[in-house]
Design a protein around this motif. Structure first.
Motif, PDB file in Angstrom:
ATOM      1  N   GLU A 157     -10.442  -0.920  -1.556  1.00  0.00           N
ATOM      2  CA  GLU A 157     -10.196  -0.487  -2.919  1.00  0.00           C
ATOM      3  C   GLU A 157      -8.707  -0.165  -3.011  1.00  0.00           C
ATOM      4  N   ALA A 158      -8.197  -0.069  -4.229  1.00  0.00           N
ATOM      5  CA  ALA A 158      -6.775   0.269  -4.389  1.00  0.00           C
ATOM      6  C   ALA A 158      -6.479   1.593  -3.678  1.00  0.00           C
ATOM      7  N   ALA A 159      -7.415   2.544  -3.825  1.00  0.00           N
ATOM      8  CA  ALA A 159      -7.145   3.894  -3.286  1.00  0.00           C
ATOM      9  C   ALA A 159      -7.039   3.895  -1.764  1.00  0.00           C
ATOM     10  N   THR A 160      -7.679   2.913  -1.138  1.00  0.00           N
ATOM     11  CA  THR A 160      -7.625   2.899   0.341  1.00  0.00           C
ATOM     12  C   THR A 160      -6.771   1.740   0.851  1.00  0.00           C
ATOM     13  N   ASN A 161      -6.108   1.066  -0.063  1.00  0.00           N
ATOM     14  CA  ASN A 161      -5.260  -0.053   0.357  1.00  0.00           C
ATOM     15  C   ASN A 161      -3.895   0.481   0.769  1.00  0.00           C
ATOM     16  N   GLU A 162      -3.644   0.454   2.067  1.00  0.00           N
ATOM     17  CA  GLU A 162      -2.375   1.021   2.579  1.00  0.00           C
ATOM     18  C   GLU A 162      -1.166   0.230   2.088  1.00  0.00           C
ATOM     19  N   LEU A 163      -1.421  -0.983   1.593  1.00  0.00           N
ATOM     20  CA  LEU A 163      -0.298  -1.782   1.066  1.00  0.00           C
ATOM     21  C   LEU A 163      -0.341  -1.875  -0.454  1.00  0.00           C
ATOM     22  N   PHE A 164      -0.961  -0.864  -1.070  1.00  0.00           N
ATOM     23  CA  PHE A 164      -0.813  -0.699  -2.522  1.00  0.00           C
ATOM     24  C   PHE A 164      -0.161   0.647  -2.797  1.00  0.00           C
ATOM     25  N   SER A 165       0.753   0.654  -3.750  1.00  0.00           N
ATOM     26  CA  SER A 165       1.288   1.922  -4.244  1.00  0.00           C
ATOM     27  C   SER A 165       1.859   1.699  -5.638  1.00  0.00           C
ATOM     28  N   ASN A 166       1.858   2.772  -6.418  1.00  0.00           N
ATOM     29  CA  ASN A 166       2.714   2.705  -7.603  1.00  0.00           C
ATOM     30  C   ASN A 166       4.039   3.363  -7.215  1.00  0.00           C
ATOM     31  N   PHE A 167       4.979   3.389  -8.146  1.00  0.00           N
ATOM     32  CA  PHE A 167       6.324   3.851  -7.790  1.00  0.00           C
ATOM     33  C   PHE A 167       6.793   4.912  -8.781  1.00  0.00           C
ATOM     34  N   LYS A 168       7.422   5.937  -8.238  1.00  0.00           N
ATOM     35  CA  LYS A 168       7.946   7.010  -9.102  1.00  0.00           C
ATOM     36  C   LYS A 168       9.452   7.088  -8.899  1.00  0.00           C
TER      37      LYS A 168
END
Ligand code: AAL
Length: 425
Positions: free
Chosen positions: A63-74
């Motif tokens: 899932e996105a929440a557990t995908n270590e290679l997904f992030s949004n950016f701040k």
């Protein structure tokens, strides 16, 4: 009575199997795909193409929440840089990787300081920049916290004619190798976008490099091309941009951007490998190795390399992964990616097969003041969770809430409105 119950039991098993075989549900989920957490192991149950991808793609999680290679950016503005009230006479852009050396953060970047802002469209001359990165030098800055920076001054000035980089040196990146520091940069021997440029955008250049035994210099230029343009007719014949060195599999891997022509211009990324920081660099036979993006930004991740692929191409706005540093696949899709990211990568040169990922870096915002003829770029900080060593759920949110004013800002052009109104007459 007992016989009836037994018979009913047999019949219900027979019918339910019949049903499940009809649905193709043979082993795992007789009543359908389960509710709640996605099963951690790929089920034997026949899956749709989409759910096969959940298990078979190189996603770093189910899932996105557990995908270590997904992030949004701040993003956070930086303190310590003077932009002359944003009049366009000073520009900072294309930050290198951020290194931490003796407890202090270091970054190198394109620094242009000219009496007037760039005048795009072949209007440049020896003092008027034709592009934001024309007549530029490589400067550097240091910081204790990554938010407030102290500009230290020039690292690599423009070279003397006819050496590569006499017109401009830009878009640096840093390599630490066998105790020395190497800066790689775009080395212009003609005005970018000028009359004698051949490439689509006219931003033609090769890459040169400088070396120092200290991050504070002095830097000794190679005064020669280190990574050259490709042969005539090949994808990187005009443009070798965004040189991005890492140490991987005991060698120096330099990733770079080439511009492949076409309208709009197709940009791709290639790889060149050497055992010597000044080359010769051998371009990978599978080049280009990334089919989209713009500036190059990669980092060691587990046994492979991950890449931030933004801005352009079929696979723009993705984070990709190659277990071998060559064969990249999409690991996640994201938005609001940093432009020209220079991440802080503690293990950029460790080459230990256990890349830990990134949590922050510098990037830039470009074309500031362009409509008022004051075009320049400004460095900024981005934060993310592309790290195996932290878990920040806020960085794993996919449904970014944007104020409607942002969406309305990117409204229809007059021509589009005219077309639509014509079509609805
Ligand atoms: C950047 C980089 C290269 C290009 C220009 C300055 O984003 O891709 O450096 O030449 O734009």
């Amino acid at each position: 009575m007992k016989k009836c119950i037994f018979l009913f039991g047999i019949l219900s098993i027979v019918f339910s199997c019949g049903d499940s075989e009809k649905r193709g549900v043979v082993d795992d989920f007789p009543t359908g795909f389960p509710y709640g957490n996605i099963p951690r192991e790929k089920p034997k149950t026949p899956l749709s193409k989409a759910f096969n991808r959940v298990y078979d793609n190189s996603y770093g999680g189910l899932e996105a929440a557990t995908n270590e290679l997904f992030s949004n950016f701040k993003y956070t503005p930086l303190k310590g840089f003077d932009y002359h009230n944003h009049d366009g006479t000073v520009s900072r852009r294309d930050a290198s990787k951020v290194l931490k050396i003796n407890g202090k953060y270091y970054v190198w970047y394109t620094h242009r300081e000219t009496s007037v802002p760039p005048i795009d469209g072949k209007m440049g001359n020896d003092t008027i920049p034709n592009k934001d990165w024309d007549l530029a030098e490589i400067w550097y800055a240091t910081s204790d916290d990554g938010f407030t920076w102290k500009e230290q001054g020039v690292a690599v000035p423009r070279t003397e004619k006819p050496n590569p980089g006499w017109r401009s040196v830009s878009t640096p990146d840093i390599l630490v190798y066998k105790g020395n520091y190497y800066l790689y940069y775009q080395a212009y021997t003609a005005m970018p976008g000028g009359e004698n440029s051949k490439g689509t955008g006219g931003d033609d250049c090769p890459v040169a490099a400088s070396v120092s035994d200290s991050p504070d210099g002095p830097w000794i230029p190679s005064n020669k091309v280190v990574l050259d343009n490709g042969p005539e007719g090949t994808w990187d014949q005009y443009v070798i941009h965004d040189p991005y060195p890492l140490v991987y599999r005991d060698k120096i891997y330099i990733y770079y951007k080439g511009e492949m022509g076409g309208s709009p211009n197709v940009r791709a990324q290639g790889l060149a490998i050497s055992e010597d920081p000044f080359g010769p660099f051998e371009k990978h036979p599978l080049n280009p190795v990334i089919n989209s993006g713009h500036e190059t930004s990669l980092f060691p991740f587990k046994e492979g390399l991950a890449a931030l692929v933004s801005r352009h191409g079929l696979e723009h706005n993705t984070i990709q992964y190659a277990p071998d540093g060559v064969n990249f696949e999409i690991a996640s899709i994201t938005v609001l990616m940093p432009i020209a990211p220079g991440a802080h990568i503690p293990d950029a040169f460790e080459d230990n097969g256990n890349g830990r990922g990134i949590t922050w870096g510098l990037c830039h915002f470009r074309n500031i003041g362009r409509s008022e003829g004051k075009s320049h770029s400004m460095l900024a900080r981005f934060d993310c969770d592309l790290s195996l060593d932290i878990h920040d759920p806020l960085m794993k949110e996919t449904d970014i809430f944007n104020d409607s004013s942002i969406n309305f800002k990117f409204g229809l052009t007059e021509a589009q409105l005219k077309r639509i109104k014509e079509a609805t007459k």
